[in-house]
Design an enzyme around this catalytic site. Structure first.
Site, PDB file in Angstrom:
ATOM      1  N   LYS A 128       0.853  -1.185   0.000  1.00 47.91           N
ATOM      2  CA  LYS A 128       0.000   0.000   0.000  1.00 47.91           C
ATOM      3  C   LYS A 128       0.886   1.232   0.000  1.00 47.91           C
ATOM      4  O   LYS A 128       1.738   1.402   0.880  1.00 47.91           O
ATOM      5  CB  LYS A 128      -0.900  -0.009   1.236  1.00 47.91           C
ATOM      6  CG  LYS A 128      -1.741   1.251   1.361  1.00 47.91           C
ATOM      7  CD  LYS A 128      -2.744   1.146   2.474  1.00 47.91           C
ATOM      8  CE  LYS A 128      -3.521   2.436   2.616  1.00 47.91           C
ATOM      9  NZ  LYS A 128      -4.521   2.346   3.686  1.00 47.91           N
ATOM     10  N   LYS A 135      -2.261  -1.461  -3.774  1.00 52.17           N
ATOM     11  CA  LYS A 135      -3.120  -0.284  -3.689  1.00 52.17           C
ATOM     12  C   LYS A 135      -2.294   0.976  -3.773  1.00 52.17           C
ATOM     13  O   LYS A 135      -1.265   1.028  -3.080  1.00 52.17           O
ATOM     14  CB  LYS A 135      -3.856  -0.352  -2.344  1.00 52.17           C
ATOM     15  CG  LYS A 135      -4.751   0.809  -2.044  1.00 52.17           C
ATOM     16  CD  LYS A 135      -5.345   0.646  -0.674  1.00 52.17           C
ATOM     17  CE  LYS A 135      -6.092   1.905  -0.321  1.00 52.17           C
ATOM     18  NZ  LYS A 135      -6.346   2.018   1.077  1.00 52.17           N
TER      19      LYS A 135
END
Ligand code: PBG
Length: 331
Positions: free
Chosen positions: A201, A255
Site C-alpha cells: 500500500k 493499492k
C-alpha cells in the site's frame, strides 16, 4: 514490381466481433468485483459524498439493501468502511474495539440478511476512529508507533471476526501485524476467517475522496509516509508481500490500482498467490470527472480499466464502480 504480402496478419482474428470474442484472453465478470461501501449512523440515511459523485454513505438499513443488490448482481463480496461520528473518535481510536460500533452492526445486519450469499471484508486500521486521522497510535512526537498499534489492531480484528466478518483486511501497514492477527484468530475459534493483507500500500495522492467519505480527511495531520510505501519502490513491495504471506495472509492486495499495475504483475509472477488490487477513490473520481466533461465514455472507461486489472494478474478488484460494472456485464 511484385507486391509483398505479410506472412502473418494479426489483424485477421480482429476483423469481426465473433472472432474477437473467441480470441479474447482475459474476461471480466461480476464475480471479480468487491464493492466498497461507507456506513453511517441513523436509519433511512443516504449521504452523497461530494468528491465521489455517485457514491453515498448509507445507514445500516441502506447497507443491507446494497448487500441484497450485490447478491442479485453476482458480486461476491463487500468491503465496509465506517463514517464514525466525531464524538466517538479519540486519540487512541478505541471505538474500533466496541462490539456495537457501526462496523459490527453493519456486519451483523448483512450476515443476518444474506448469510453465505455474500462475503464481508472489513478494514483493519484506526483512521476512521482517531481524532488525528492516522491509522495507528501516536507518540509525543506524532510518530505512529508500531507494536502498540498492532496490539489494538488485533483487538479490532477479533471484534470484526466476532461480528461475522469473512475477510479481515489490515490496511494499516504496521510491521508484523498479519502474523499476530492470524494467531489471535486461530486461538479464538476463527480459523476460517481469511486475511487479505493490504501488502503493498503506497503513500498515495489518490486517497483524498475516501478520507472525505470516512470523515478523517479534515482531521489528518501530516501524511502517512512513515508507514505507507514510497511510490518509487517496487522491490520493497515484494518484501512486503513475502512477509505477509509468510505470516499467514490468504491473499494480498496492491493499492492504489491502475498506477501500480506493474506491482500487481511483479507480485503475481513472483509468488503465484491470489492478488487483489484496490481501484481507489481518486481513480474512481478521475474516471467520473473525465466522463462528466465528455473526455471519454463512462461505461467503456469503467470496463476497460477493470479488465486491465484482470489482465495484469488480479484475482479481483475493489472498485466503487462494482455495481455499475456488474450491471454492464449483465449481472
Ligand atoms: C485507511 C484506508 C485508506 C483507504 C482504504 N483504507 C486511506 C488511507 O490510507 O489514508 C483508501 C481507499 C480509497 O482511497 O478508496 N486505512
Amino acid at each position: 514490381m511484385t507486391a509483398s504480402y505479410p506472412a502473418i496478419r494479426l489483424r485477421r482474428t480482429r476483423a469481426s466481433g465473433w472472432s474477437r470474442a473467441l480470441h479474447r484472453e482475459t474476461m471480466l465478470t461480476p464475480a471479480d468485483l468487491i464493492w466498497p461501501l461507507f456506513v453511517t449512523e441513523g436509519s433511512g440515511v443516504e449521504q452523497p459524498v461530494a468528491s465521489l459523485p455517485g457514491v453515498s454513505r448509507w445507514s445500516v438499513d441502506g447497507i443491507v439493501a446494497r448487500a441484497k443488490e450485490a447478491v442479485s448482481l453476482g458480486i461476491p463480496c463487500l468491503a465496509l468502511f465506517p463514517n464514525t461520528q466525531p464524538e466517538r473518535r479519540s486519540d487512541d481510536g478505541k471505538e474500533a474495539l466496541n462490539p456495537d460500533n457501526l462496523m459490527c452492526r453493519a456486519i451483523r445486519a448483512i450476515k443476518d440478511a444474506c448469510g453465505e450469499d455474500i462475503g464481508v471484508l472489513t478494514d483493519v486500521a484506526l483512521d476512521p476512529y482517531t481524532t488525528h486521522g492516522q491509522d495507528g497510535l501516536l507518540d509525543e512526537a506524532g510518530y505512529v508507533v508500531n507494536d502498540a498499534t498492532v496490539d489494538v489492531l488485533v483487538g479490532q480484528s477479533l471484534n470484526q471476526a466476532a461480528a461475522g466478518a469473512d475477510i479481515v483486511a489490515p490496511s494499516d501497514m504496521m510491521d508484523g501485524r498479519i502474523g499476530v492477527i492470524r494467531e489471535a484468530l486461530e486461538e479464538t475459534g476463527h480459523a476460517n476467517v481469511q486475511l487479505m493483507a493490504y501488502a503493498a500500500k503506497y503513500a498515495s495522492a489518490f486517497y483524498g475522496p475516501f478520507r472525505d467519505a470516512v470523515g478523517s480527511g479534515g482531521l489528518l495531520k501530516g501524511d502517512k509516509k512513515s508507514y505507507q510505501m514510497d511510490p518509487g519502490n517496487s522491490e520493497e513491495a515484494l518484501r512486503e508481500v513475502a512477509l505477509d504471506i509468510a505470516e499467514g495472509a490468504d491473499s494480498v492486495m496492491v493499492k492504489p490500482g491502475l498506477p501500480y499495475l506493474d506491482i500487481v504483475r511483479r507480485v503475481k509472477e513472483h509468488f503465484e498467490v491470489p492478488v487483489f488490487a484496490y481501484q481507489v477513490s481518486g481513480e474512481y473520481a478521475m474516471i467520473e470527472a473525465a466522463a462528466a466533461v465528455g473526455a471519454g465514455d463512462r461505461d467503456a472507461l469503467v470496463l476497460e480499466t477493470l479488465l486491465a486489472f484482470k489482465r495484469a494478474g488480479c484475482s479481483g478488484v475493489l472498485t466503487y464502480h462494482a455495481a455499475h460494472a456488474a450491471r454492464l456485464l449483465g449481472g
